[in-house]
Design an enzyme around this catalytic site. Sequence first.
Site, PDB file in Angstrom:
ATOM      1  N   ARG A 161     -10.119  33.774-112.810  1.00 31.81           N
ATOM      2  CA  ARG A 161     -11.671  34.056-112.783  1.00 31.81           C
ATOM      3  C   ARG A 161     -12.273  33.234-114.046  1.00 31.81           C
ATOM      4  O   ARG A 161     -13.465  32.970-113.715  1.00 31.81           O
ATOM      5  CB  ARG A 161     -11.525  35.713-112.857  1.00 31.81           C
ATOM      6  CG  ARG A 161     -11.082  36.375-111.637  1.00 31.81           C
ATOM      7  CD  ARG A 161     -11.266  37.719-111.614  1.00 31.81           C
ATOM      8  NE  ARG A 161     -11.029  38.381-110.506  1.00 31.81           N
ATOM      9  CZ  ARG A 161     -11.165  39.868-110.552  1.00 31.81           C
ATOM     10  NH1 ARG A 161     -11.225  40.608-111.563  1.00 31.81           N
ATOM     11  NH2 ARG A 161     -10.938  40.147-109.058  1.00 31.81           N
ATOM     12  N   HIS A 166     -27.918  45.384-132.008  1.00 32.62           N
ATOM     13  CA  HIS A 166     -27.326  45.444-130.566  1.00 32.62           C
ATOM     14  C   HIS A 166     -28.324  46.641-129.671  1.00 32.62           C
ATOM     15  O   HIS A 166     -28.068  46.404-128.480  1.00 32.62           O
ATOM     16  CB  HIS A 166     -25.906  46.257-130.833  1.00 32.62           C
ATOM     17  CG  HIS A 166     -24.918  46.113-129.760  1.00 32.62           C
ATOM     18  ND1 HIS A 166     -23.446  45.692-129.985  1.00 32.62           N
ATOM     19  CD2 HIS A 166     -24.879  45.777-128.501  1.00 32.62           C
ATOM     20  CE1 HIS A 166     -22.927  45.622-128.957  1.00 32.62           C
ATOM     21  NE2 HIS A 166     -23.667  45.840-128.071  1.00 32.62           N
ATOM     22  N   ASN A 198     -15.566  30.983-112.887  1.00 32.70           N
ATOM     23  CA  ASN A 198     -16.810  31.600-113.524  1.00 32.70           C
ATOM     24  C   ASN A 198     -17.482  30.478-114.148  1.00 32.70           C
ATOM     25  O   ASN A 198     -18.675  30.457-114.346  1.00 32.70           O
ATOM     26  CB  ASN A 198     -16.701  32.747-114.429  1.00 32.70           C
ATOM     27  CG  ASN A 198     -16.380  33.957-113.649  1.00 32.70           C
ATOM     28  OD1 ASN A 198     -16.342  34.238-112.403  1.00 32.70           O
ATOM     29  ND2 ASN A 198     -16.146  35.143-114.356  1.00 32.70           N
ATOM     30  N   LEU A 210     -22.500  40.224-113.787  1.00 32.68           N
ATOM     31  CA  LEU A 210     -21.934  40.640-112.258  1.00 32.68           C
ATOM     32  C   LEU A 210     -21.971  42.166-111.930  1.00 32.68           C
ATOM     33  O   LEU A 210     -21.454  42.693-111.075  1.00 32.68           O
ATOM     34  CB  LEU A 210     -20.438  40.203-112.413  1.00 32.68           C
ATOM     35  CG  LEU A 210     -20.124  38.814-112.549  1.00 32.68           C
ATOM     36  CD1 LEU A 210     -18.696  38.330-112.805  1.00 32.68           C
ATOM     37  CD2 LEU A 210     -20.777  37.619-111.697  1.00 32.68           C
ATOM     38  N   TYR A 222     -17.031  45.689-130.264  1.00 31.63           N
ATOM     39  CA  TYR A 222     -16.097  45.286-129.493  1.00 31.63           C
ATOM     40  C   TYR A 222     -14.552  45.502-130.323  1.00 31.63           C
ATOM     41  O   TYR A 222     -13.729  45.223-129.468  1.00 31.63           O
ATOM     42  CB  TYR A 222     -16.252  43.910-128.921  1.00 31.63           C
ATOM     43  CG  TYR A 222     -17.720  43.779-128.017  1.00 31.63           C
ATOM     44  CD1 TYR A 222     -18.419  44.875-127.731  1.00 31.63           C
ATOM     45  CD2 TYR A 222     -18.225  42.522-127.565  1.00 31.63           C
ATOM     46  CE1 TYR A 222     -19.666  44.788-126.977  1.00 31.63           C
ATOM     47  CE2 TYR A 222     -19.226  42.536-126.901  1.00 31.63           C
ATOM     48  CZ  TYR A 222     -20.058  43.467-126.710  1.00 31.63           C
ATOM     49  OH  TYR A 222     -21.341  43.459-126.002  1.00 31.63           O
ATOM     50  N   ASP A 237     -19.694  35.575-126.732  1.00 28.27           N
ATOM     51  CA  ASP A 237     -20.447  36.712-127.015  1.00 28.27           C
ATOM     52  C   ASP A 237     -19.565  37.746-127.423  1.00 28.27           C
ATOM     53  O   ASP A 237     -18.993  38.256-126.737  1.00 28.27           O
ATOM     54  CB  ASP A 237     -21.281  36.891-125.916  1.00 28.27           C
ATOM     55  CG  ASP A 237     -22.524  38.056-126.211  1.00 28.27           C
ATOM     56  OD1 ASP A 237     -23.481  37.803-127.011  1.00 28.27           O
ATOM     57  OD2 ASP A 237     -21.929  39.415-126.302  1.00 28.27           O
ATOM     58  N   VAL A 242     -10.362  38.659-117.950  1.00 27.45           N
ATOM     59  CA  VAL A 242      -9.105  38.229-118.743  1.00 27.45           C
ATOM     60  C   VAL A 242      -8.307  37.415-117.943  1.00 27.45           C
ATOM     61  O   VAL A 242      -7.108  37.058-118.278  1.00 27.45           O
ATOM     62  CB  VAL A 242      -8.396  39.419-119.288  1.00 27.45           C
ATOM     63  CG1 VAL A 242      -9.208  40.191-120.755  1.00 27.45           C
ATOM     64  CG2 VAL A 242      -8.393  40.544-118.337  1.00 27.45           C
ATOM     65  N   LYS A 300     -17.408  38.212-118.241  1.00 31.24           N
ATOM     66  CA  LYS A 300     -16.042  38.626-118.748  1.00 31.24           C
ATOM     67  C   LYS A 300     -14.974  38.450-117.824  1.00 31.24           C
ATOM     68  O   LYS A 300     -15.259  39.096-116.743  1.00 31.24           O
ATOM     69  CB  LYS A 300     -16.159  39.862-119.658  1.00 31.24           C
ATOM     70  CG  LYS A 300     -14.963  40.341-119.964  1.00 31.24           C
ATOM     71  CD  LYS A 300     -14.665  41.675-119.170  1.00 31.24           C
ATOM     72  CE  LYS A 300     -13.400  42.141-119.424  1.00 31.24           C
ATOM     73  NZ  LYS A 300     -12.909  43.285-118.632  1.00 31.24           N
ATOM     74  N   LYS A 307     -23.005  40.969-133.126  1.00 32.81           N
ATOM     75  CA  LYS A 307     -24.162  41.782-133.210  1.00 32.81           C
ATOM     76  C   LYS A 307     -23.659  43.058-134.029  1.00 32.81           C
ATOM     77  O   LYS A 307     -22.694  43.287-134.414  1.00 32.81           O
ATOM     78  CB  LYS A 307     -24.201  42.594-131.733  1.00 32.81           C
ATOM     79  CG  LYS A 307     -24.182  41.722-130.406  1.00 32.81           C
ATOM     80  CD  LYS A 307     -24.415  42.119-129.360  1.00 32.81           C
ATOM     81  CE  LYS A 307     -24.038  41.228-128.029  1.00 32.81           C
ATOM     82  NZ  LYS A 307     -22.578  41.120-127.733  1.00 32.81           N
TER      83      LYS A 307
HETATM   84  P1  NAD Z   1     -19.512  41.533-116.178  1.00 35.36           P
HETATM   85  O1  NAD Z   1     -20.855  41.845-115.444  1.00 35.36           O
HETATM   86  O2  NAD Z   1     -19.197  40.131-116.795  1.00 35.36           O
HETATM   87  O3  NAD Z   1     -18.323  41.954-115.122  1.00 35.36           O
HETATM   88  C1  NAD Z   1     -17.122  41.829-115.667  1.00 35.36           C
HETATM   89  C2  NAD Z   1     -16.238  42.472-114.546  1.00 35.36           C
HETATM   90  O4  NAD Z   1     -16.490  41.576-113.463  1.00 35.36           O
HETATM   91  C3  NAD Z   1     -14.724  41.980-115.017  1.00 35.36           C
HETATM   92  O5  NAD Z   1     -14.135  42.997-115.766  1.00 35.36           O
HETATM   93  C4  NAD Z   1     -14.030  41.856-113.573  1.00 35.36           C
HETATM   94  O6  NAD Z   1     -13.525  43.152-113.221  1.00 35.36           O
HETATM   95  C5  NAD Z   1     -15.189  41.228-112.626  1.00 35.36           C
HETATM   96  N1  NAD Z   1     -15.130  39.693-112.448  1.00 35.36           N
HETATM   97  C6  NAD Z   1     -15.378  38.821-113.798  1.00 35.36           C
HETATM   98  N2  NAD Z   1     -15.355  37.690-112.908  1.00 35.36           N
HETATM   99  C7  NAD Z   1     -14.908  37.808-111.602  1.00 35.36           C
HETATM  100  C8  NAD Z   1     -14.706  36.827-110.531  1.00 35.36           C
HETATM  101  N3  NAD Z   1     -14.724  35.716-110.684  1.00 35.36           N
HETATM  102  N4  NAD Z   1     -14.435  37.573-109.295  1.00 35.36           N
HETATM  103  C9  NAD Z   1     -14.375  39.004-109.279  1.00 35.36           C
HETATM  104  N5  NAD Z   1     -14.646  39.769-110.085  1.00 35.36           N
HETATM  105  C10 NAD Z   1     -14.922  39.350-111.450  1.00 35.36           C
HETATM  106  O7  NAD Z   1     -19.591  42.712-117.218  1.00 35.36           O
HETATM  107  P2  NAD Z   1     -19.536  42.889-118.760  1.00 35.36           P
HETATM  108  O8  NAD Z   1     -18.101  42.588-119.275  1.00 35.36           O
HETATM  109  O9  NAD Z   1     -19.967  44.193-118.957  1.00 35.36           O
HETATM  110  O10 NAD Z   1     -20.432  42.039-119.473  1.00 35.36           O
HETATM  111  C11 NAD Z   1     -20.496  40.656-119.862  1.00 35.36           C
HETATM  112  C12 NAD Z   1     -20.741  40.503-121.322  1.00 35.36           C
HETATM  113  O11 NAD Z   1     -21.968  40.984-121.625  1.00 35.36           O
HETATM  114  C13 NAD Z   1     -19.653  41.267-122.298  1.00 35.36           C
HETATM  115  O12 NAD Z   1     -18.505  40.966-122.246  1.00 35.36           O
HETATM  116  C14 NAD Z   1     -20.477  41.248-123.305  1.00 35.36           C
HETATM  117  O13 NAD Z   1     -20.464  40.161-124.118  1.00 35.36           O
HETATM  118  C15 NAD Z   1     -22.102  41.433-123.028  1.00 35.36           C
HETATM  119  N6  NAD Z   1     -22.534  42.950-122.912  1.00 35.36           N
HETATM  120  C16 NAD Z   1     -23.481  43.061-123.717  1.00 35.36           C
HETATM  121  C17 NAD Z   1     -23.935  44.512-123.742  1.00 35.36           C
HETATM  122  C18 NAD Z   1     -25.141  44.805-124.661  1.00 35.36           C
HETATM  123  O14 NAD Z   1     -25.390  45.983-124.941  1.00 35.36           O
HETATM  124  N7  NAD Z   1     -25.809  43.659-125.410  1.00 35.36           N
HETATM  125  C19 NAD Z   1     -23.755  45.306-123.026  1.00 35.36           C
HETATM  126  C20 NAD Z   1     -22.457  45.026-122.006  1.00 35.36           C
HETATM  127  C21 NAD Z   1     -22.079  43.786-122.131  1.00 35.36           C
END
Ligand code: NAD
Length: 278
Positions: free
Chosen positions: A239, A109, A243, A193, A51, A46, A235, A233, A76
């Site tokens: 993790r 978006h 996930n 998350l 981004y 995604d 990096v 998400k 998007k």
């Molecule tokens: P997320 O809820 O996926 O959280 C990511 C964060 O959680 C990481 O940066 C890390 O700090 C932590 N994390 C991840 N895996 C972990 C693990 N196993 N253990 C502990 N901590 C962990 O947040 P996100 O990146 O904001 O959202 C995921 C995806 O959703 C984005 O990458 C994007 O593709 C999408 N998104 C879309 C919109 C939209 O407006 N459409 C907005 C925000 C995000």
Amino acid sequence: MTAIPDIMLSNGQDIPQLGFGVFLVEPEDTVAAVSTALEVGYRHIDTAEMYGNEKEVGEAISRSGLDRSDVFVTSKLGNDAHEPDDARRAFDQSLKDLGFDYLDLFLIHWPLPTRYGGDYVSTWKTLEEFYRDGRARSIGVSNFQPRHLRRLHTESDIPPAVDQIEVNPYLTQDELRGFCAEHQIAIEAWSPLGQGSVLDDPTIEAIARQVGKTPAQVVLRWHIERGDIVFPKSVTPERIKENIEIFDFELPGQDVEAISALNRNERTGADPDHFDGR
Ligand code: NAD
């Protein structure tokens, strides 16, 4: 390698229920992160114009040796490209940056006005062109509320396949999810998350201890049990792998309910009722 179930969208296209999100992944980290995700078994990415990492997503997929058709890719439309001609140019640019001749899913978006006073309905009609010419296999929306979806329902031809909205245990979105279920619109739960904010919740930690999984795995499994599509998400290779390891256990109904009961209608991201696109 973990088998990820597919969800069938209303137009018959399958989408893997778990994917990998690349929001806030720096371009210089994106090839490595997406490559790791593909290596451990993710087949759904995604991304978004906003981004700034579509080129790197395309590069990682190309380097992986997988067929284009093996990976489901969503992008998007940027918030400044809602005017139909801008949207056409932006869509072409996304395809070019990714190095693809089609996208599996393309989304508006945010539900915003266009530059010249139109609104998301005219933008949606432009996305319908991409669907009809086959360059977007599915089209959908993000951050749309029921009032936006109702207008698309009455004023356009092709229903959105998905609504990508913020959902996590503190923001369960039951009303919007109910509306989408009635209209066969699949839910994609963004920031599943809560950007990490829900992971030290005592209820989630207790369930994690009980089922022998991590809090992140429990929260992702909760989304899966509720039937939503998710793309966490990270990096960090460990993790990214953690996930995806959520298909070898189930959460009993009482645990799903206990997590749903944590709802506080609390957002971590922007509120579609107030967001102006900046
Ligand atoms: P997320 O809820 O996926 O959280 C990511 C964060 O959680 C990481 O940066 C890390 O700090 C932590 N994390 C991840 N895996 C972990 C693990 N196993 N253990 C502990 N901590 C962990 O947040 P996100 O990146 O904001 O959202 C995921 C995806 O959703 C984005 O990458 C994007 O593709 C999408 N998104 C879309 C919109 C939209 O407006 N459409 C907005 C925000 C995000």
